[in-house]
Design a protein around this motif. Sequence first.
Motif, PDB file in Angstrom:
ATOM      1  N   ALA A 182       0.824  -1.215   0.000  1.00 20.59           N
ATOM      2  CA  ALA A 182       0.000   0.000   0.000  1.00 20.59           C
ATOM      3  C   ALA A 182       0.856   1.262   0.000  1.00 20.59           C
ATOM      4  O   ALA A 182       0.555   2.253  -0.686  1.00 20.59           O
ATOM      5  N   ALA A 183       1.968   1.224   0.761  1.00 22.74           N
ATOM      6  CA  ALA A 183       2.860   2.391   0.786  1.00 22.74           C
ATOM      7  C   ALA A 183       3.504   2.622  -0.576  1.00 22.74           C
ATOM      8  O   ALA A 183       3.626   3.768  -1.045  1.00 22.74           O
ATOM      9  N   ASN A 184       3.933   1.520  -1.249  1.00 25.34           N
ATOM     10  CA  ASN A 184       4.536   1.663  -2.570  1.00 25.34           C
ATOM     11  C   ASN A 184       3.540   2.206  -3.591  1.00 25.34           C
ATOM     12  O   ASN A 184       3.878   3.029  -4.449  1.00 25.34           O
ATOM     13  N   ILE A 185       2.312   1.748  -3.531  1.00 27.84           N
ATOM     14  CA  ILE A 185       1.282   2.245  -4.455  1.00 27.84           C
ATOM     15  C   ILE A 185       1.018   3.734  -4.215  1.00 27.84           C
ATOM     16  O   ILE A 185       0.849   4.528  -5.155  1.00 27.84           O
ATOM     17  N   SER A 186       1.030   4.130  -2.941  1.00 25.94           N
ATOM     18  CA  SER A 186       0.810   5.541  -2.636  1.00 25.94           C
ATOM     19  C   SER A 186       1.952   6.405  -3.182  1.00 25.94           C
ATOM     20  O   SER A 186       1.728   7.487  -3.757  1.00 25.94           O
ATOM     21  N   ALA A 187       3.202   5.896  -3.026  1.00 25.77           N
ATOM     22  CA  ALA A 187       4.341   6.663  -3.558  1.00 25.77           C
ATOM     23  C   ALA A 187       4.294   6.750  -5.066  1.00 25.77           C
ATOM     24  O   ALA A 187       4.589   7.809  -5.672  1.00 25.77           O
ATOM     25  N   LEU A 188       3.911   5.648  -5.727  1.00 27.51           N
ATOM     26  CA  LEU A 188       3.802   5.665  -7.179  1.00 27.51           C
ATOM     27  C   LEU A 188       2.740   6.644  -7.656  1.00 27.51           C
ATOM     28  O   LEU A 188       2.901   7.353  -8.670  1.00 27.51           O
ATOM     29  N   THR A 189       1.669   6.737  -6.939  1.00 24.10           N
ATOM     30  CA  THR A 189       0.608   7.671  -7.301  1.00 24.10           C
ATOM     31  C   THR A 189       1.085   9.121  -7.201  1.00 24.10           C
ATOM     32  O   THR A 189       0.796   9.971  -8.057  1.00 24.10           O
ATOM     33  N   LYS A 190       1.868   9.430  -6.160  1.00 26.60           N
ATOM     34  CA  LYS A 190       2.400  10.780  -6.006  1.00 26.60           C
ATOM     35  C   LYS A 190       3.357  11.119  -7.143  1.00 26.60           C
ATOM     36  O   LYS A 190       3.343  12.221  -7.700  1.00 26.60           O
ATOM     37  N   ARG A 191       4.214  10.110  -7.526  1.00 24.27           N
ATOM     38  CA  ARG A 191       5.138  10.345  -8.627  1.00 24.27           C
ATOM     39  C   ARG A 191       4.386  10.592  -9.942  1.00 24.27           C
ATOM     40  O   ARG A 191       4.750  11.464 -10.750  1.00 24.27           O
ATOM     41  N   ALA A 204       9.062  16.973 -12.603  1.00 25.04           N
ATOM     42  CA  ALA A 204       8.067  16.509 -13.569  1.00 25.04           C
ATOM     43  C   ALA A 204       8.652  16.366 -14.956  1.00 25.04           C
ATOM     44  O   ALA A 204       8.125  15.646 -15.784  1.00 25.04           O
ATOM     45  N   MET A 205       9.739  17.025 -15.259  1.00 24.35           N
ATOM     46  CA  MET A 205      10.318  16.966 -16.575  1.00 24.35           C
ATOM     47  C   MET A 205      11.297  15.818 -16.726  1.00 24.35           C
ATOM     48  O   MET A 205      11.743  15.533 -17.838  1.00 24.35           O
ATOM     49  N   ASN A 206      11.702  15.160 -15.624  1.00 26.48           N
ATOM     50  CA  ASN A 206      12.690  14.061 -15.662  1.00 26.48           C
ATOM     51  C   ASN A 206      11.940  12.749 -15.825  1.00 26.48           C
ATOM     52  O   ASN A 206      11.816  11.945 -14.902  1.00 26.48           O
ATOM     53  N   LEU A 207      11.395  12.498 -17.033  1.00 28.27           N
ATOM     54  CA  LEU A 207      10.571  11.305 -17.277  1.00 28.27           C
ATOM     55  C   LEU A 207      11.374  10.015 -17.206  1.00 28.27           C
ATOM     56  O   LEU A 207      10.888   9.017 -16.629  1.00 28.27           O
ATOM     57  N   PRO A 208      12.577   9.892 -17.776  1.00 31.42           N
ATOM     58  CA  PRO A 208      13.313   8.616 -17.669  1.00 31.42           C
ATOM     59  C   PRO A 208      13.567   8.209 -16.227  1.00 31.42           C
ATOM     60  O   PRO A 208      13.454   7.036 -15.876  1.00 31.42           O
ATOM     61  N   HIS A 209      13.932   9.215 -15.403  1.00 31.59           N
ATOM     62  CA  HIS A 209      14.153   8.883 -13.995  1.00 31.59           C
ATOM     63  C   HIS A 209      12.872   8.380 -13.335  1.00 31.59           C
ATOM     64  O   HIS A 209      12.883   7.416 -12.555  1.00 31.59           O
ATOM     65  N   MET A 210      11.750   8.982 -13.648  1.00 31.06           N
ATOM     66  CA  MET A 210      10.473   8.565 -13.065  1.00 31.06           C
ATOM     67  C   MET A 210      10.050   7.184 -13.550  1.00 31.06           C
ATOM     68  O   MET A 210       9.504   6.378 -12.795  1.00 31.06           O
ATOM     69  N   VAL A 211      10.342   6.900 -14.855  1.00 31.14           N
ATOM     70  CA  VAL A 211      10.008   5.569 -15.372  1.00 31.14           C
ATOM     71  C   VAL A 211      10.828   4.493 -14.673  1.00 31.14           C
ATOM     72  O   VAL A 211      10.331   3.408 -14.341  1.00 31.14           O
ATOM     73  N   GLN A 213      12.088   4.682 -11.636  1.00 29.82           N
ATOM     74  CA  GLN A 213      11.551   4.522 -10.292  1.00 29.82           C
ATOM     75  C   GLN A 213      10.239   3.731 -10.308  1.00 29.82           C
ATOM     76  O   GLN A 213       9.976   2.909  -9.430  1.00 29.82           O
ATOM     77  N   ALA A 214       9.405   3.986 -11.339  1.00 31.24           N
ATOM     78  CA  ALA A 214       8.136   3.240 -11.426  1.00 31.24           C
ATOM     79  C   ALA A 214       8.388   1.764 -11.671  1.00 31.24           C
ATOM     80  O   ALA A 214       7.709   0.890 -11.103  1.00 31.24           O
ATOM     81  N   ASP A 215       9.410   1.477 -12.563  1.00 32.96           N
ATOM     82  CA  ASP A 215       9.729   0.073 -12.817  1.00 32.96           C
ATOM     83  C   ASP A 215      10.205  -0.626 -11.539  1.00 32.96           C
ATOM     84  O   ASP A 215       9.814  -1.758 -11.245  1.00 32.96           O
ATOM     85  N   ALA A 216      11.070   0.061 -10.784  1.00 31.12           N
ATOM     86  CA  ALA A 216      11.551  -0.527  -9.524  1.00 31.12           C
ATOM     87  C   ALA A 216      10.405  -0.734  -8.541  1.00 31.12           C
ATOM     88  O   ALA A 216      10.331  -1.743  -7.825  1.00 31.12           O
ATOM     89  N   LEU A 218       7.253  -1.218  -9.347  1.00 29.28           N
ATOM     90  CA  LEU A 218       6.417  -2.336  -9.795  1.00 29.28           C
ATOM     91  C   LEU A 218       7.060  -3.682  -9.466  1.00 29.28           C
ATOM     92  O   LEU A 218       6.379  -4.639  -9.088  1.00 29.28           O
ATOM     93  N   LYS A 219       8.400  -3.774  -9.638  1.00 28.13           N
ATOM     94  CA  LYS A 219       9.079  -5.014  -9.272  1.00 28.13           C
ATOM     95  C   LYS A 219       8.934  -5.297  -7.775  1.00 28.13           C
ATOM     96  O   LYS A 219       8.727  -6.439  -7.356  1.00 28.13           O
ATOM     97  N   SER A 220       9.084  -4.234  -6.974  1.00 28.42           N
ATOM     98  CA  SER A 220       8.905  -4.411  -5.530  1.00 28.42           C
ATOM     99  C   SER A 220       7.494  -4.873  -5.191  1.00 28.42           C
ATOM    100  O   SER A 220       7.278  -5.740  -4.343  1.00 28.42           O
ATOM    101  N   ILE A 221       6.515  -4.287  -5.924  1.00 29.68           N
ATOM    102  CA  ILE A 221       5.117  -4.704  -5.691  1.00 29.68           C
ATOM    103  C   ILE A 221       4.926  -6.162  -6.099  1.00 29.68           C
ATOM    104  O   ILE A 221       4.222  -6.932  -5.433  1.00 29.68           O
ATOM    105  N   GLN A 222       5.571  -6.566  -7.227  1.00 33.06           N
ATOM    106  CA  GLN A 222       5.434  -7.953  -7.682  1.00 33.06           C
ATOM    107  C   GLN A 222       6.019  -8.934  -6.660  1.00 33.06           C
ATOM    108  O   GLN A 222       5.421  -9.960  -6.347  1.00 33.06           O
ATOM    109  N   ILE A 223       7.209  -8.617  -6.143  1.00 31.30           N
ATOM    110  CA  ILE A 223       7.837  -9.486  -5.120  1.00 31.30           C
ATOM    111  C   ILE A 223       6.960  -9.555  -3.872  1.00 31.30           C
ATOM    112  O   ILE A 223       6.742 -10.626  -3.285  1.00 31.30           O
ATOM    113  N   THR A 224       6.458  -8.365  -3.483  1.00 31.83           N
ATOM    114  CA  THR A 224       5.599  -8.343  -2.288  1.00 31.83           C
ATOM    115  C   THR A 224       4.334  -9.165  -2.500  1.00 31.83           C
ATOM    116  O   THR A 224       3.867  -9.886  -1.608  1.00 31.83           O
ATOM    117  N   THR A 225       3.771  -9.086  -3.730  1.00 35.07           N
ATOM    118  CA  THR A 225       2.557  -9.855  -4.027  1.00 35.07           C
ATOM    119  C   THR A 225       2.820 -11.357  -3.993  1.00 35.07           C
ATOM    120  O   THR A 225       1.989 -12.133  -3.501  1.00 35.07           O
TER     121      THR A 225
END
Length: 334
Positions: A182-191, A204-211, A213-216, A218-225
């Motif tokens: 839940a914490a990871n999903i909340s952080a992803l939503t803020k990003r 907001a202009m640093n899209l590669p960095h945000m992508v 972070q989103a990939d990491a 999602l992987k964390s969410i997958q492991i947690t799931t």
Amino acid sequence: MENKSHALAAGAFVVALLALLTALAMWLTRDTTEQRMFEISSAEGVTGLQPQAAVRYKGVLVGRVTDIALDPLQRGNVLLRIAVNEAAPITRTTYASLGFQGVTGLAFVQLDDKDEGSPALVAEGDAAPRIPMRASMVSRLSEQGGNLLTQLEQASIRMNGLLANDNQKQLMGAISNLSDAAANISALTKRADQVLGADGNPVAMNLPHMVAQADATLKSIQITTERLGASADAVRNSATEFQRTSKRMSDPGGTLDKIGQSTDALATTSRQIQIQLLPRLQRTVEDTGRTARQVGRAVESLNDNPQSVLFGRTTGLPGPGEPGFVAPAPATAP
């Protein structure tokens, strides 16, 4: 010599009288009904059963046990021979079991029939027909007692396993993983809000960095799931096993049902003992004591006056002042 001859005659009379009374008792108690002979082979012990024990058909006295011996045809079995009245409906489906008369421990043979429309049981050849033997209620109760205790022990072991420390740790781990997800999903939503926002934030202009972070994330969410799924499977298996154990104990014919039936059977037996056996036993003891006292008085009377058997009871000589009293003649001096 005359006293000895009277005593001999009295003894002979008593012996003859006893023989006549014995013959009369045997004649009065003789059984004139026609009886059929049957055999019962029992693989269980027949403790408490004696020759001349009662044979009952659904509680009605229909015969007696004539002989108890080892079965020559089936090694290790006990062979019972019973004589049953001709009127007793013994069929091919009739079976026998041992019944016990209250606290005395005396046993009797109980006959019953599960199908009253079956043909009559008749002898084939010279051998007497055999009636199958079933375990008595006491034997079944003693055998099922161990199984009931074993099932209760297994159920308690499974419940303790369900509430073990490892299972508790897995459950707490699953809850912690849910919190992290839940914490990871909340952080992803803020990003995502920062990336898509129009507030001119440099992040907001640093899209590669945000992508990245989103990939990491999602992987964390997958492991947690995956961890949460494993924990949920363990909890589900434990809950299913506990539900199966509870259902087995509470179903009709299960552990709790068998314990209730055993308790009801013991309570019924205790009530029958208190209502039927104890009053009869008390009356029998009182009658036996009364008979013993009467026999004792008769023996004392016979010892004091044995000639009363031949001449009847004699009265003593009248004393002074009584009718018929005659004073003795005075002794004459020599």
